[in-house]
Design a protein around this motif. Sequence first.
Motif, mmCIF file in Angstrom:
data_model
loop_
_atom_site.group_PDB
_atom_site.id
_atom_site.type_symbol
_atom_site.label_atom_id
_atom_site.label_comp_id
_atom_site.label_asym_id
_atom_site.label_seq_id
_atom_site.Cartn_x
_atom_site.Cartn_y
_atom_site.Cartn_z
ATOM 1 N N PRO A 1 -35.511 -41.727 -22.528
ATOM 2 C CA PRO A 1 -36.937 -41.825 -22.866
ATOM 3 C C PRO A 1 -37.206 -42.968 -23.830
ATOM 4 N N LEU A 2 -38.443 -43.484 -23.790
ATOM 5 C CA LEU A 2 -38.915 -44.442 -24.774
ATOM 6 C C LEU A 2 -39.645 -43.681 -25.867
ATOM 7 N N VAL A 3 -39.405 -44.069 -27.109
ATOM 8 C CA VAL A 3 -40.036 -43.405 -28.245
ATOM 9 C C VAL A 3 -40.924 -44.403 -28.958
ATOM 10 N N GLY A 4 -42.224 -44.115 -29.050
ATOM 11 C CA GLY A 4 -43.170 -45.002 -29.705
ATOM 12 C C GLY A 4 -43.211 -44.774 -31.201
ATOM 13 N N PHE A 5 -44.047 -45.589 -31.893
ATOM 14 C CA PHE A 5 -44.142 -45.473 -33.346
ATOM 15 C C PHE A 5 -44.640 -44.104 -33.779
ATOM 16 N N GLY A 6 -45.491 -43.500 -32.975
ATOM 17 C CA GLY A 6 -46.021 -42.192 -33.332
ATOM 18 C C GLY A 6 -45.092 -41.046 -32.975
ATOM 19 N N GLY A 7 -43.926 -41.361 -32.410
ATOM 20 C CA GLY A 7 -42.966 -40.337 -32.028
ATOM 21 C C GLY A 7 -43.162 -39.816 -30.619
ATOM 22 N N ASN B 1 -39.366 -58.247 -31.250
ATOM 23 C CA ASN B 1 -38.051 -58.080 -31.884
ATOM 24 C C ASN B 1 -37.788 -56.636 -32.288
ATOM 25 N N GLY B 2 -38.823 -55.810 -32.340
ATOM 26 C CA GLY B 2 -38.650 -54.422 -32.741
ATOM 27 C C GLY B 2 -38.368 -53.485 -31.587
ATOM 28 N N SER B 3 -38.361 -54.010 -30.359
ATOM 29 C CA SER B 3 -38.151 -53.151 -29.195
ATOM 30 C C SER B 3 -36.688 -53.133 -28.792
ATOM 31 N N LEU B 4 -36.159 -51.935 -28.603
ATOM 32 C CA LEU B 4 -34.768 -51.764 -28.194
ATOM 33 C C LEU B 4 -34.623 -51.814 -26.679
ATOM 34 N N ALA B 5 -35.707 -52.119 -25.978
ATOM 35 C CA ALA B 5 -35.663 -52.141 -24.518
ATOM 36 C C ALA B 5 -36.546 -53.248 -23.986
ATOM 37 N N ASP B 6 -36.215 -53.718 -22.790
ATOM 38 C CA ASP B 6 -37.077 -54.629 -22.051
ATOM 39 C C ASP B 6 -37.922 -53.778 -21.104
ATOM 40 N N ILE B 7 -39.221 -53.978 -21.135
ATOM 41 C CA ILE B 7 -40.144 -53.081 -20.434
ATOM 42 C C ILE B 7 -40.989 -53.861 -19.436
ATOM 43 N N LEU B 8 -41.149 -53.278 -18.256
ATOM 44 C CA LEU B 8 -42.054 -53.814 -17.236
ATOM 45 C C LEU B 8 -43.054 -52.721 -16.905
ATOM 46 N N TYR B 9 -44.340 -53.047 -16.994
ATOM 47 C CA TYR B 9 -45.355 -52.030 -16.727
ATOM 48 C C TYR B 9 -45.554 -51.880 -15.217
#
Length: 207
Positions: A101-107, A73-81
């Motif tokens: 770009p995708l931005v992780g918790f660590g920035g 629920n915290g992801s603003l995107a749907d991701i496929l590896y």
Amino acid sequence: MTVGSSKKARKTYLRTVQNVQMTSLALERSRIDNPPIEFSEGDARRLHHPHDDALVVTIQAGDYNIHRVLVDNGSLADILYYPTFQQMGFGRERLVPTNAPLVGFGGARVLPLGVVTLVVTIGDYPQRITQNVTFLVVDYSSAYNAIIGRPTLNSWKAVTSTYHLMIKFPTDYGIGELRGNQVSACECYVAMMEMDNHIQAMNIEER
């Protein structure tokens, strides 16, 4: 995980949300389109308690069942590896370029390889949903094969419960369900803890 966007776009989105809220307050009306979605203790009987496991499910995407899909629920995107993308038999020519770009918790920022749209089905007949889902494809190590984020959860009108490890969603034939796999959740957690620079073996199967 969030998707980067311009400052102007964020301000425009904020104004849109404010306008919608003002309009809703002015209308002061309620409308029930679907039956209420509820969870009960019976929904949690098959689980080991207590737990703090993630919600990890299996989805049908095209001709494949993709296991180890994290519902976030915290992801603003749907991701496929990318390893999963490859195992599904796709080549890079299938990808549509993107510069978001995708931005992780660590920035840290991760630039996706591109986006791909797949037909995704969840639920059991007849309480099921089939919709196009646009995934950001990233070449990054993960114990998961994919992530379902807020864009798709909202389009499904889905309600998630981490206690019950379940998603419920409205369909034309009643409330559909998608149960999480507690064993897979534990396996993914252990794999993430032990992960080094090697990409974990992914688990998908052809239907």
